[in-house]
Design an enzyme around this catalytic site. Sequence first.
Site, PDB file in Angstrom:
ATOM      1  N   ASP A 140     -26.160  73.508   1.062  1.00  0.00           N
ATOM      2  CA  ASP A 140     -25.133  72.654   0.468  1.00  0.00           C
ATOM      3  C   ASP A 140     -25.824  71.506  -0.255  1.00  0.00           C
ATOM      4  O   ASP A 140     -27.039  71.357  -0.170  1.00  0.00           O
ATOM      5  CB  ASP A 140     -24.132  72.141   1.531  1.00  0.00           C
ATOM      6  CG  ASP A 140     -22.718  71.999   0.939  1.00  0.00           C
ATOM      7  OD1 ASP A 140     -22.555  71.201  -0.007  1.00  0.00           O
ATOM      8  OD2 ASP A 140     -21.803  72.702   1.410  1.00  0.00           O
ATOM      9  N   TYR A 150     -12.046  77.788 -14.328  1.00  0.00           N
ATOM     10  CA  TYR A 150     -12.155  78.345 -12.969  1.00  0.00           C
ATOM     11  C   TYR A 150     -11.881  79.854 -12.979  1.00  0.00           C
ATOM     12  O   TYR A 150     -12.624  80.649 -12.388  1.00  0.00           O
ATOM     13  CB  TYR A 150     -11.151  77.618 -12.067  1.00  0.00           C
ATOM     14  CG  TYR A 150     -11.214  77.978 -10.603  1.00  0.00           C
ATOM     15  CD1 TYR A 150     -12.260  77.540  -9.794  1.00  0.00           C
ATOM     16  CD2 TYR A 150     -10.203  78.728 -10.010  1.00  0.00           C
ATOM     17  CE1 TYR A 150     -12.301  77.846  -8.439  1.00  0.00           C
ATOM     18  CE2 TYR A 150     -10.225  79.036  -8.652  1.00  0.00           C
ATOM     19  CZ  TYR A 150     -11.283  78.595  -7.874  1.00  0.00           C
ATOM     20  OH  TYR A 150     -11.317  78.900  -6.533  1.00  0.00           O
TER      21      TYR A 150
END
Length: 448
Positions: A239, A354
């Site tokens: 992450d 997206y």
Amino acid sequence: MTDRYQTFTRTPVGRTLVKNLGLPDPAPLPRWTEGAPVVDGPVVFGSIAETDTGKAIQALLRDIGASFSTAAEGVASSELRPKALVFDATGATSTADLSSLQRFFSPVIRQLGAAGRVIVVGRTPELAASPEQQIAQRALEGFTRSLGKEVKRGATVNLVYVAPDAHDQLDSTLRFFLSPKSAYVDGQVARIGTGPLVATDPAAPLAGKVALVTGAARGIGAAIAQILARDGATVMGVDVPQNANDLRQVMTAIGGSELLLDVTAIDAPQRIAAHAEEHHGGLGIVVHNAGITRDKRLANMRTDTWDAVLDVNLRAPERITAHLLESGALHDGGSVIGVSSIAGIAGNNGQTNYATSKAGVIGLVQAYAPRLAERQIRINAVAPGFIETEMTARVPFAIREVGRRINSLQQGGQPVDVAETIAWFADPASAGVTGNVVRVCGQSMLGA
Ligand code: NAD
């Protein structure tokens, strides 16, 4: 995140209003807990003809200790409340055989228990032996998708197409669709091809595997890390440095390793491969979960907003996959899993960036699946619908409420629902499962 409306519908006042006003009535969806059986209730099995697939299904039902009866015995019993109905339709060789669906399901469907499961198993239409068989098999999709919209109380209906000679590959897929692990997978079609016979321990199917999970600090990524670890995998969580604390917490709890980086960094593929080799001796599972939204209508879309979404959601998985394959850090026999979205299938207002990226993830699956078959590397994707996470908590209230309700189960899914679907893909016993895009959307009306 809690669904306050669903909680309200379980109160006495809520029940009355739901009944009198015909409001949505989202049923509680039980999730799988460790030690629970695959199916906790009777199963009724039916078929058109005696087939190898039917024999494999019945062998599995015996294996998981399910109490099951055939259609004739089951329908005759008045106290029966089946938890699952499994119908082998591979024997349909022409459209005349489709009447068996009505004959089997009509008498018994009303008796299906709460959070029940319906699974229809058919022959992959494109691989049928004749045009007549192909037509009949293709027709099963309309049947299952409609029945998914009819059943109530948290029940789901799914179709599994199995290739000729692939009946020995059915186990992991049937276990998934029969169990509460598939609570939010509804109205879907899974395709199973031939593959090597790999037996895994259902209690720890990923034992000995190392799994890369990107975006593992929170939300769906954290759930994926936890479920893969539950199933025996060692997890390598990735992450961004800003989420270091959250990532540490998730990884400490499951004994995983951490790598803090932005997946769009120029050297991210090399750093991931190096960490995997150094700490774990390579990877068996790769889950491309990290993703972002930056919604704007195209007329108002800035170049940097467009690029950021394409870079994180599509370019990074593409580059990382290519490098892990070339460098050999992903072992032969491994499994790659993409996280698409129903927006990538249906399109969505304000999400050209997206939806482009998420449709591209489906492209990644379709491009690689045939090319990696020789190395026995499988690639599949999940396409979540409305899942309760920080990403959807940021959606304005009215849109969020609509998003939750416009699916057959009338509620949002949980991160664990996406994670369980990924665990089914990752299971080496799913050797015949590649090239699939399975929606985890409660049978959303969007793009269905
Ligand atoms: P989230 O925002 O809660 O979590 C995403 C995680 O990815 C965060 O920890 C974030 O830091 C990490 N991440 C983002 N950019 C990164 C980068 N460049 N490098 C490394 N890590 C990065 O989101 P979520 O709801 O858990 O979504 C997870 C995935 O599921 C995403 O790909 C998302 O598009 C997809 N998805 C979610 C939903 C939903 O309803 N929540 C629906 C469809 C698809």
